[in-house]
Write an enzyme that holds these catalytic residues in place. Structure first.
Site, mmCIF file in Angstrom:
data_model
loop_
_atom_site.group_PDB
_atom_site.id
_atom_site.type_symbol
_atom_site.label_atom_id
_atom_site.label_comp_id
_atom_site.label_asym_id
_atom_site.label_seq_id
_atom_site.Cartn_x
_atom_site.Cartn_y
_atom_site.Cartn_z
ATOM 1 N N TRP A 23 0.557 -1.330 -0.112
ATOM 2 C CA TRP A 23 -0.218 0.205 -0.054
ATOM 3 C C TRP A 23 0.664 1.399 0.144
ATOM 4 O O TRP A 23 0.705 1.935 -0.908
ATOM 5 C CB TRP A 23 -0.777 -0.155 1.566
ATOM 6 C CG TRP A 23 -2.603 -0.928 1.176
ATOM 7 C CD1 TRP A 23 -2.386 -2.280 1.843
ATOM 8 C CD2 TRP A 23 -2.947 -0.954 0.049
ATOM 9 N NE1 TRP A 23 -3.117 -3.037 1.420
ATOM 10 C CE2 TRP A 23 -3.741 -2.341 0.027
ATOM 11 C CE3 TRP A 23 -3.645 -0.388 -1.116
ATOM 12 C CZ2 TRP A 23 -4.743 -2.981 -0.631
ATOM 13 C CZ3 TRP A 23 -4.461 -0.567 -2.010
ATOM 14 C CH2 TRP A 23 -5.149 -1.803 -1.917
ATOM 15 N N ASP A 60 -1.356 6.207 6.285
ATOM 16 C CA ASP A 60 -3.114 6.009 5.081
ATOM 17 C C ASP A 60 -3.503 4.659 6.879
ATOM 18 O O ASP A 60 -2.535 3.855 7.041
ATOM 19 C CB ASP A 60 -2.034 5.190 4.216
ATOM 20 C CG ASP A 60 -3.243 4.215 3.462
ATOM 21 O OD1 ASP A 60 -4.594 4.166 4.643
ATOM 22 O OD2 ASP A 60 -2.761 3.874 2.454
ATOM 23 N N LYS A 64 -13.213 -0.891 6.482
ATOM 24 C CA LYS A 64 -12.767 -2.202 7.678
ATOM 25 C C LYS A 64 -12.602 -1.592 9.058
ATOM 26 O O LYS A 64 -14.322 -2.548 9.368
ATOM 27 C CB LYS A 64 -10.916 -1.566 7.447
ATOM 28 C CG LYS A 64 -10.003 -2.850 7.031
ATOM 29 C CD LYS A 64 -10.013 -1.613 5.613
ATOM 30 C CE LYS A 64 -8.852 -2.960 4.741
ATOM 31 N NZ LYS A 64 -8.658 -2.186 3.389
HETATM 32 C C1 LIG Z 1 -3.580 0.422 4.015
HETATM 33 C C2 LIG Z 1 -4.432 0.214 2.995
HETATM 34 N N1 LIG Z 1 -4.775 1.813 2.039
HETATM 35 C C3 LIG Z 1 -5.457 1.980 0.803
HETATM 36 C C4 LIG Z 1 -6.301 0.534 0.764
HETATM 37 C C5 LIG Z 1 -6.890 0.803 -0.810
HETATM 38 O O1 LIG Z 1 -8.240 1.594 -0.500
HETATM 39 P P1 LIG Z 1 -9.578 2.012 -1.034
HETATM 40 O O2 LIG Z 1 -9.761 0.465 -1.369
HETATM 41 O O3 LIG Z 1 -10.875 2.034 0.220
HETATM 42 O O4 LIG Z 1 -8.724 3.319 -2.246
HETATM 43 C C6 LIG Z 1 -6.295 -0.088 1.373
HETATM 44 C C7 LIG Z 1 -7.327 -0.703 0.909
HETATM 45 O O5 LIG Z 1 -7.332 -2.436 1.306
HETATM 46 C C8 LIG Z 1 -5.869 -0.226 2.425
HETATM 47 O O6 LIG Z 1 -5.482 -1.224 3.326
#
Ligand SMILES: Cc1ncc(COP(=O)(O)O)c(C=O)c1O
Length: 278
Positions: free
Chosen positions: A102, A172, A196
């Site tokens: 991520w 994040d 989540k």
């Molecule tokens: C730490 C993290 N960042 C970003 C994301 C991406 O999130 P989104 O699907 O809301 O764009 C996730 C999704 O699982 C995540 O766990």
């Protein structure tokens, strides 16, 4: 009815009590003769839901008035692009700590917008560990420092915000927000996709120190500006009303459980069970 034990990281399990309440209220929400999804987001009744949700989130996380709280769309992924667009000027560089997939994606997107400085990259350990702090190449002039406290896929977790001096920290927190208490004052901005610990997908929470809202360069379109969203009560366009309402129910449920200190203790007990078994 049989409910499975759902270990999925996201979309994740929602409290049964919240689902039951939403189900009961669905056809005739607050005597309106409509579901909450069919009510105008500008109506008094929905504005009350939105304001209560913000007040409860502020209460749960201890968010002071120095911070704006936004209920947006676009997921955490959209914030990967919006953070550098809003917080860094042309010519600025941004610091990113890469500890898994991520933060890697976030860094890649930031590099499209501004000069990227990868402070450290855990590739050498195949992202099983955080690179030692004394190897980090921090830039004291960076517009901000970005990291991912919990790498949802690889599992690397950083429990405390790193010491990066006066550079604002952007985190994040998609898979950690509301799992335990945090000290919001240590961050410049926090963002999280809702799916989540917060509510259903479609909603994204952004918490940003108000002085950082002012940084946005002139050439950023209105709909992509955090300042405009904060000033407009997260209603520049039609917000995801059902997700916002459901997140509000989750906030009330969390408060009913004793708040984030109690939730953190429960989560630690669950983690201990698993780690002890491993
Ligand atoms: C730490 C993290 N960042 C970003 C994301 C991406 O999130 P989104 O699907 O809301 O764009 C996730 C999704 O699982 C995540 O766990």
């Amino acid at each position: 009815m049989s409910r499975v034990i759902n270990f999925s990281a996201g979309p994740a399990a929602l409290p049964l009590e919240v689902l039951e309440q939403a189900k009961a209220e669905m056809p005739d929400w607050q005597g309106s003769g409509m579901s909450v999804m069919e009510v105008s987001h500008r109506s008094k009744a929905f504005i009350a839901v939105a304001e209560q949700a913000e007040a409860d989130l502020r209460d749960l996380l201890g968010i002071s008035d120095d911070y704006a709280v936004m209920f947006l769309q676009g997921g955490a992924t959209q914030q990967f692009a919006l953070m550098p667009m809003n917080l860094a000027q042309p010519g600025d560089s941004v610091d990113y700590l890469v500890t898994g997939s991520w933060s890697k994606k976030a860094a890649k997107e930031a590099a499209v917008v501004r000069a990227l400085n990868v402070v450290a990259d855990g590739a050498d350990s195949s992202y099983t560990d955080v690179p030692a702090f004394d190897t980090w190449r921090l830039d004291a002039n960076a517009a901000y420092f970005h990291y991912t406290p919990n790498e949802t896929i690889g599992g690397v977790e950083i429990h405390e915000p790193p010491q990066v001096g006066a550079v604002p920290i952007v985190a994040d927190m998609s898979s950690t927000l509301l799992s335990r208490p945090i000290d919001v004052d240590r961050f410049g901005a926090i963002y999280a996709g809702a799916q989540k610990n917060i509510g259903p997908a479609g909603l994204t929470i952004v918490i940003m120190r108000r002085d950082l809202l002012e940084r946005v360069p002139d050439d950023v379109p209105n709909i992509l500006r955090y300042k405009s969203h904060a000033d407009g009560g997260s209603m520049l366009n039609t917000p995801p009303t059902f997700a916002w309402y459901l997140a509000g129910l989750v906030f009330q449920w969390l408060k009913g459980q004793g708040g984030l200190a109690a939730i953190g203790t429960q989560n630690q007990a669950k983690a201990d069970l698993l780690y002890n078994a491993i």
